[in-house]
Structure formats: structure tokens, C-alpha cells
Write an enzyme that holds these catalytic residues in place. Sequence first.
Site, PDB file in Angstrom:
ATOM      1  N   SER A 127      38.232  43.526  40.783  1.00 28.95           N
ATOM      2  CA  SER A 127      39.591  43.570  41.315  1.00 28.95           C
ATOM      3  C   SER A 127      40.027  42.196  41.776  1.00 28.95           C
ATOM      4  CB  SER A 127      39.589  44.535  42.508  1.00 28.95           C
ATOM      5  OG  SER A 127      40.728  44.331  43.300  1.00 28.95           O
ATOM      6  N   TYR A 151      37.049  47.527  50.748  1.00 30.72           N
ATOM      7  CA  TYR A 151      37.148  47.812  49.311  1.00 30.72           C
ATOM      8  C   TYR A 151      36.857  46.546  48.502  1.00 30.72           C
ATOM      9  CZ  TYR A 151      39.300  48.039  44.744  1.00 30.72           C
ATOM     10  OH  TYR A 151      39.523  47.920  43.393  1.00 30.72           O
ATOM     11  N   LYS A 155      33.644  45.356  45.817  1.00 30.69           N
ATOM     12  CA  LYS A 155      33.770  44.838  44.442  1.00 30.69           C
ATOM     13  C   LYS A 155      33.061  43.498  44.317  1.00 30.69           C
ATOM     14  CE  LYS A 155      35.873  48.190  42.469  1.00 30.69           C
ATOM     15  NZ  LYS A 155      35.247  48.917  41.343  1.00 30.69           N
TER      16      LYS A 155
END
Length: 340
Positions: A127, A151, A155
Site C-alpha cells: 500500500s 494498517y 504492510k
Amino acid sequence: MPETVLVTGGAGFIGSHTCVELLAHGYEVVVVDNHANSSPHALERIAKTAGRPLAAAYQVDVRDRPALSRVFATHQVDAVIHFAAHKAVGESVALPVEYYDTNVGGTCALLSVMHEHAVRRLVFSSSCSVYGDARTVPLTEQSPVAPTNPYARTKLTCERILEDVCAHLTDLKVLALRYFNPVGAHPGGLLGEDPQGVPNNVMPYVAQVAVGRRERLSVFGDDYPTPDGTGVRDYIHVMDVAEGHRVALQHVDDRTGMRVFNLGTGTGTSVLQLVAAFGEASGRPIPYQVVDRRPGDVAELVADASAVAEAWNWTTTRDLAAMCRDAWRFQELNPHGYAS
Ligand code: UDP
């Protein structure tokens, strides 16, 4: 060229569109999805849209190593595309353990099962959020990473794990694709984004306003240092993202080891520009009100998309009007998503 591709999270938004693209190009596709945040209805719609069935679909959690291993034992898997993960920034702040467990734990489980079955090719969903609050745009793959939420850290942690594993298993080939903002839908109108509850992301929210499910969009801040003060993002059509994965599979064998690529268009669009474009595409005005900034948001994230262009001789082709038109078609035909 890999022939059988195992797609984790294949019923989700990006996963389902990628499955269609792979089926349309002759790949055999095996889906693994626990349907934590996806509808099993998407699987039927994938087959309908592609005009060909999936080779198989399993309701399996990627963290369940024995179950995952049985899938690999049943199919001769040539390559894996790993989408299965949690993806909501705000939720990750409230549920960090869940996020690390699924996103990082799931990737570790997958890597060990791939190793057990001697599968050596992986395309990993990363991402652009790993870049955090960018000091300069556009962002190249060499721009500093500085994730600002759990989050994004999951990643980046996965990317680091993949680097370490590639250093150890020298015949492994990994492509990590850092997506910018995937939006839109398959033009056939059967597949699209179907978030559960109130959409976190701007495009599905705007689509639900247009179809009358929500009164107005809240624009999170108009005092950013951007031309109209609202946040600027690099929106990319989900079919370009899907195509990018297919092209990635053609290039996964170019080199061993881990490589990272941005998947964006290189074009920035503000929230107000998006609202105007969607109004145009749907023929319905999108009421909005400006509210406070959303915690953790950044002013501008735009990709430098030249690395994939050079490495794969490939670029995105679908513009903002197409993204809005296709998102609107799905929303209009499926006002309540897959439950419609
Ligand atoms: N945004 C907004 N209202 C919403 C959701 C998002 O104004 O209801 C803005 C957000 O502040 C950002 C842009 O839209 O500038 C894209 O946000 P989104 O959540 O879609 O993606 P992100 O870039 O955060 O991953």
C-alpha cells in the site's frame, strides 16, 4: 508463464477484479477467502463476468496452515497473489492486534505453506500508505517510508519479512505492489466495491450518496496545502490494478528476490474534483459539507508510476471519468451491493 494462480482474498474488491482479468487471459484460478469482509456472491459474479469458472474456491483463513496446505496439495500452484488482509486505517488503530495477526500472521502462514509445497512466485498487496506523510510528491519506490498507522505498519512489516525471506530462500521471486487508491468497478456492472456498513473510503461513500443511501458526503478538511484545500490522492481504476497484477505475473520471473513497485497513475485528484467528476458521471449532484480533518489523513499522495512503465512496458489507461462511470454503474445496478 504461471498457469495456475492461487488468489487469497479473491472474493474481495481488488481480488475479484483480478480473478476476472486472469480468467479472461486463460489462467486457472484458485480462490482462498474466509469471507471476513467479502461476499461469497462475488465468486458467482466473477465466473459470470469472465464467462469461465474458477478452478476452485475455498472458504479458508490463510492463518489456518493445515487447511491452506490441503489447498496447495490439491492444486499444482504456479504462483500466488496475496490480497487477503484487513484494510481500514481507522479500524486498525482500534484493533491493532487483529490487524497484525491477520495481515502479518497470514503472510507468514502463507510463506511457510508455499515453502512446504515449493511454490516460488508471489505477488504481494502492499500500500502507498507505507510512505506516510509525504514530504515531496510524486512518490518513487525510493521515497522514505514512514507509516502513520497500524494498517500501514502491517504492510511495511510484511515487506520487510518478504525481504528477509528472499535473502534466505534465494530462488524465491516476490513482487510487492504498493497500490495508491483503487476505485471504480468492472464495466459489466456485476462486480464492484461493496463495503460493509458505512464506507470508510470516499468513492463508495460518494456512490452511496448518489444512489440515495446517504444524505451527503463529509469532506474531511479543506485547509490542506493543496490547490482547493481538500486531500489529493492518486485514484487508480480497479481494472488497471487487476491488469497490473496480470502483467506482474508475466514479469515475476524476470529476477529472483524481492522487488517493490508503485501501482498508481501519477495523476492527483482532490476530493472536490472527485465529487464533481462523480456528479457528472451519474447526472446527480453530490451534496457535501466540509467537516474537520480526519485524524491520520495526509495532504497528498501521488505516485511516480515510471518504474512499472519501464520494467513492464505497461501503464494504466483508464481515467477519472471511467472510474466514476463504472463505480456508478455498479452502484446503480446494485444499490445495496451484492445483497441487492
Ligand atoms: N475523504 C473524505 N470523506 C470521506 C472519506 C474520505 O473527504 O468520507 C477524503 C480523505 O480525507 C482523503 C480522500 O478522501 O483525502 C481519500 O480517502 P480514502 O479514505 O478514500 O482513502 P485513503 O487515501 O485514506 O486511503
